[in-house]
Motif scaffolding. Sequence first.
Motif, short mmCIF file in Angstrom:
data_model
loop_
_atom_site.label_atom_id
_atom_site.label_comp_id
_atom_site.label_asym_id
_atom_site.label_seq_id
_atom_site.Cartn_x
_atom_site.Cartn_y
_atom_site.Cartn_z
N ASP A 319 -3.87 -11.24 8.21
CA ASP A 319 -4.79 -11.82 7.24
C ASP A 319 -4.08 -12.95 6.49
OD1 ASP A 319 -6.73 -12.41 5.44
OD2 ASP A 319 -6.74 -10.49 4.42
N ILE A 320 -3.09 -12.60 5.71
CA ILE A 320 -2.22 -13.60 5.09
C ILE A 320 -0.94 -13.66 5.93
CG2 ILE A 320 -1.05 -14.35 3.00
CD1 ILE A 320 -4.08 -14.25 2.78
N LYS A 321 -0.65 -14.79 6.52
CA LYS A 321 0.50 -14.91 7.42
C LYS A 321 1.79 -14.64 6.66
CE LYS A 321 -2.44 -16.36 10.49
NZ LYS A 321 -2.97 -15.43 11.49
N PRO A 322 2.76 -13.94 7.29
CA PRO A 322 4.04 -13.66 6.61
C PRO A 322 4.79 -14.92 6.19
CG PRO A 322 3.77 -12.24 8.52
CD PRO A 322 2.66 -13.25 8.58
N TRP A 323 4.54 -16.04 6.85
CA TRP A 323 5.23 -17.27 6.47
C TRP A 323 4.38 -18.14 5.52
CZ3 TRP A 323 3.32 -15.97 11.18
CH2 TRP A 323 2.29 -16.74 11.70
N ASP A 324 3.21 -17.59 5.14
CA ASP A 324 2.37 -18.31 4.17
C ASP A 324 2.99 -18.19 2.78
OD1 ASP A 324 0.04 -18.60 2.16
OD2 ASP A 324 -0.89 -19.21 4.04
N PRO A 325 3.00 -19.27 1.99
CA PRO A 325 3.59 -19.19 0.64
C PRO A 325 2.95 -18.12 -0.24
CG PRO A 325 3.23 -21.48 1.27
CD PRO A 325 2.58 -20.64 2.33
N SER A 326 1.69 -17.75 0.03
CA SER A 326 1.01 -16.76 -0.81
C SER A 326 1.19 -15.34 -0.30
CB SER A 326 -0.49 -17.08 -0.89
OG SER A 326 -1.08 -17.02 0.39
N TYR A 327 1.97 -15.15 0.78
CA TYR A 327 2.15 -13.81 1.32
C TYR A 327 2.83 -12.91 0.29
CZ TYR A 327 3.75 -10.02 4.36
OH TYR A 327 3.98 -8.80 4.92
N GLY A 328 2.31 -11.71 0.12
CA GLY A 328 2.88 -10.75 -0.82
C GLY A 328 2.36 -10.87 -2.23
N GLY A 517 3.14 4.07 10.18
CA GLY A 517 3.21 2.81 10.92
C GLY A 517 2.57 1.65 10.20
N ILE A 518 1.85 1.90 9.10
CA ILE A 518 1.24 0.82 8.35
C ILE A 518 2.32 0.07 7.59
CG2 ILE A 518 -0.38 0.23 6.51
CD1 ILE A 518 -1.72 1.13 9.05
N ILE A 519 2.34 -1.24 7.73
CA ILE A 519 3.33 -2.07 7.03
C ILE A 519 2.70 -2.57 5.74
CG2 ILE A 519 4.73 -4.16 7.15
CD1 ILE A 519 4.80 -3.80 10.18
N LEU A 520 3.37 -2.33 4.64
CA LEU A 520 2.88 -2.76 3.34
C LEU A 520 3.40 -4.16 3.04
CD1 LEU A 520 1.22 -1.74 0.91
CD2 LEU A 520 3.37 -0.98 -0.12
N GLY A 521 2.48 -5.12 2.96
CA GLY A 521 2.87 -6.51 2.75
C GLY A 521 3.13 -6.86 1.30
N ASN A 522 2.52 -6.13 0.37
CA ASN A 522 2.71 -6.46 -1.03
C ASN A 522 3.06 -5.22 -1.83
OD1 ASN A 522 2.64 -7.67 -3.57
ND2 ASN A 522 0.44 -7.35 -3.78
N ALA A 523 2.08 -4.46 -2.26
CA ALA A 523 2.32 -3.25 -3.05
C ALA A 523 1.14 -2.33 -2.88
CB ALA A 523 2.52 -3.60 -4.52
N ALA A 524 1.40 -1.03 -2.98
CA ALA A 524 0.30 -0.07 -2.90
C ALA A 524 -0.66 -0.27 -4.06
CB ALA A 524 0.85 1.36 -2.90
N VAL A 525 -0.14 -0.55 -5.23
CA VAL A 525 -0.95 -0.90 -6.41
C VAL A 525 -0.29 -2.08 -7.08
CG1 VAL A 525 -1.85 -0.13 -8.63
CG2 VAL A 525 -1.70 1.49 -6.74
N ASP A 526 -1.04 -3.16 -7.27
CA ASP A 526 -0.48 -4.36 -7.88
C ASP A 526 -1.38 -4.77 -9.04
OD1 ASP A 526 0.42 -6.91 -8.60
OD2 ASP A 526 1.08 -7.35 -6.56
N THR A 527 -0.85 -4.70 -10.24
CA THR A 527 -1.60 -5.07 -11.44
C THR A 527 -1.00 -6.30 -12.12
OG1 THR A 527 -0.30 -3.62 -12.87
CG2 THR A 527 -2.22 -2.66 -11.81
N SER A 528 -0.14 -7.03 -11.40
CA SER A 528 0.62 -8.10 -12.04
C SER A 528 -0.27 -9.26 -12.50
CB SER A 528 1.70 -8.63 -11.08
OG SER A 528 1.11 -9.11 -9.88
#
Length: 701
Positions: A319-328, A517-528
Amino acid sequence: MNVKQILVAASAFFFGASVVSAASYQPFAPQGGLAITTLLPGVYADGSSGTLEQTARMADSSVQQADANKPNGYVQPDSTGAVTLPVTGNVAAAPATATGTTTARTLANRFADTVNLADLGATLDGSSADLARIQTIYDSLPDGTAVYVPAWSKWTGTITSPNPSKHLTWVLDGNLPGAYTPPPGDGDTTVFMGGSALHAQKRDTNTTSFGYPGYFSYWNDDSNYTGMWGGNFQQYSAVKLSAISGPSSKGHTSPVDINLDSYGQNPSDSYDIAINSYITKFGQNSAWGLLDNIADRSGRPPGFAAGWNEFDMWTNGYDIKPWDPSYGSPQAGHRSVFFVAAGHNKSAVVWAANQQIDNPTTAKGSLPKPHLLDVTGSDGIHYIWYQVTGGTTGSTQPTFPLSTQFVGTLSKGVLTVTSINRGAIAVGDYLIGEIPIHPPQITAQLSGTTGGIGTYSVADTSSSIQTPVALSSAPHVTDGTVIWEYGEEVNSSISSLLYYTGSPGDEVDTMVGAKEGIILGNAAVDTSLMTFQKNSAAIRMAPGQPIDFSSNSTLSGANLHTLDYENGNLDYKVGGSVKLQVPDNGPMSMQSFRFLADQTALINSTKDMVLSHDPTDGTTANTQISLRFASPQTHLWIDSVDFGAIRASRNMTKAQILAINNAVEGQTEYDTDDHTEVQYRCPTSSTCGWFPVQYGAALSN
């Protein structure tokens, strides 16, 4: 005598020219019939009389026997004794009354009730010549016509030149050829039996307006339906679809099967939706956008997927490419298995002069829609006002005051205010809250501080609020001939995005889980990206609820390393044993070492730090090591023994060293101006000063 002879004889008797002649009429014998000796005068050409039998024979011979049930013939009964009367003249013009009705109409009028394609000149033989005839018929029909197509038709449903501005409905007794043959015209609808199912289908190609293939509407304006609190849980729906999966079925049964094939190749703003559900709330009824009930009444242990709500999405690529600046970063991205959007209603408009506002009514048959006004208060917050009386607004905007905010209860027309949050309550204002539904007027203050805490009489004796709740009050605002009433804030809040409830004792194994096997790209819960207000928190837990740091998805591996708060202590535990404890009041402690604060029994300073070492030699005594700060020096203490100041030199200029006014003997500093170490010494009680430390030769190899 046969039936025909009897009919002819009876006709001759009742309609004969001489039947009333008393001279030849014989009495009835037996009763109810004609005597055999009765003569009918003027039967023969010479005027002589004839017997009944002679008259019947002459009538019988005057009609051909082969003319049964034919024009100019006679009526012949069938094997059941029933007869069919021959009809002459224009049958279509003959009036007839349908069974169970009272008004007679001609057959011609009845046939005109339905527009039949065959009646309009189409042969429906599938020929090219007939396609031309059907095109001419199609061109002549007005928009909205429903056309009936008989079952024997061989027409393929082709309209050579469809009109995108004309929408017809084709009702077929049969079916058009093909697995999915579209309606004939652009924007037309067909209704037919496809196999054993009723089909209604439509295709738009270049139409100028959209119309649904099928439309069901239900208007519930019945006040006799009691609703859920009256024990009536019936949903009064425009459509009810029902299916039964019998005890011998293999499952896979559903009352609704929705399928959308999306072939569009347009940008993302051209979106297709399998189910589109929309509720516009104009009144005070609860609004449930989606209600999905699963009731397991089998009484048996559940198997796989015994009670699931499933949302599937099958895709390819990131969805969001790992090399995209907005990844994560915390963002919704382009794909979401379950997306929740909420926000304040944007239908409120700003005030306008000389505007006509509808007068709302809740009478049966009405559709009241409030006119929502967006008013910016003197506090800079946007508020909603709505009309209670319609009319025309004034030439200048009136003053919309801030509402009074308070906490109170209501019982038998008495409002009890327990606290005031903003403003003052005025007699004549209207009480606004979840209850009462229709804001009543505050008629008088009964007790308490004027406009504040106390009791008030309210023009509503039926509503009741037992538990203190947040309420508001505000006056009506007159604007030309319009009267406005205060509603609420424009900006909104949502109590919970996901809330679980169940019966006491029921268990939820995993509130939120993920497959291996699911890879977490950012956080399980992100409230930042969220803004926290008042006492909000990213995670809120009750005492004793642990955070597990090292679970391996097995029961034996759960809670091996946890952090929790319980009994006034923040505890880090390993295998259930406390390794680090931070109490609300008292020293922080570790399993082998404890940091003790404010040990005034040992050190008379609040700036001391005490480190306690648990014994390892089997004794019960602890070794307490402390650092005592006695300005400007720090001393080392072990148990109750002062081992003296810790020797340390600070880099200071000569002026800074000479400015020290609380130096103690033995204090050492480094003079950066002279590049030498100096020590504060007192050879005599009156000759204290800073003396350079004398060094011998430097070390060398």
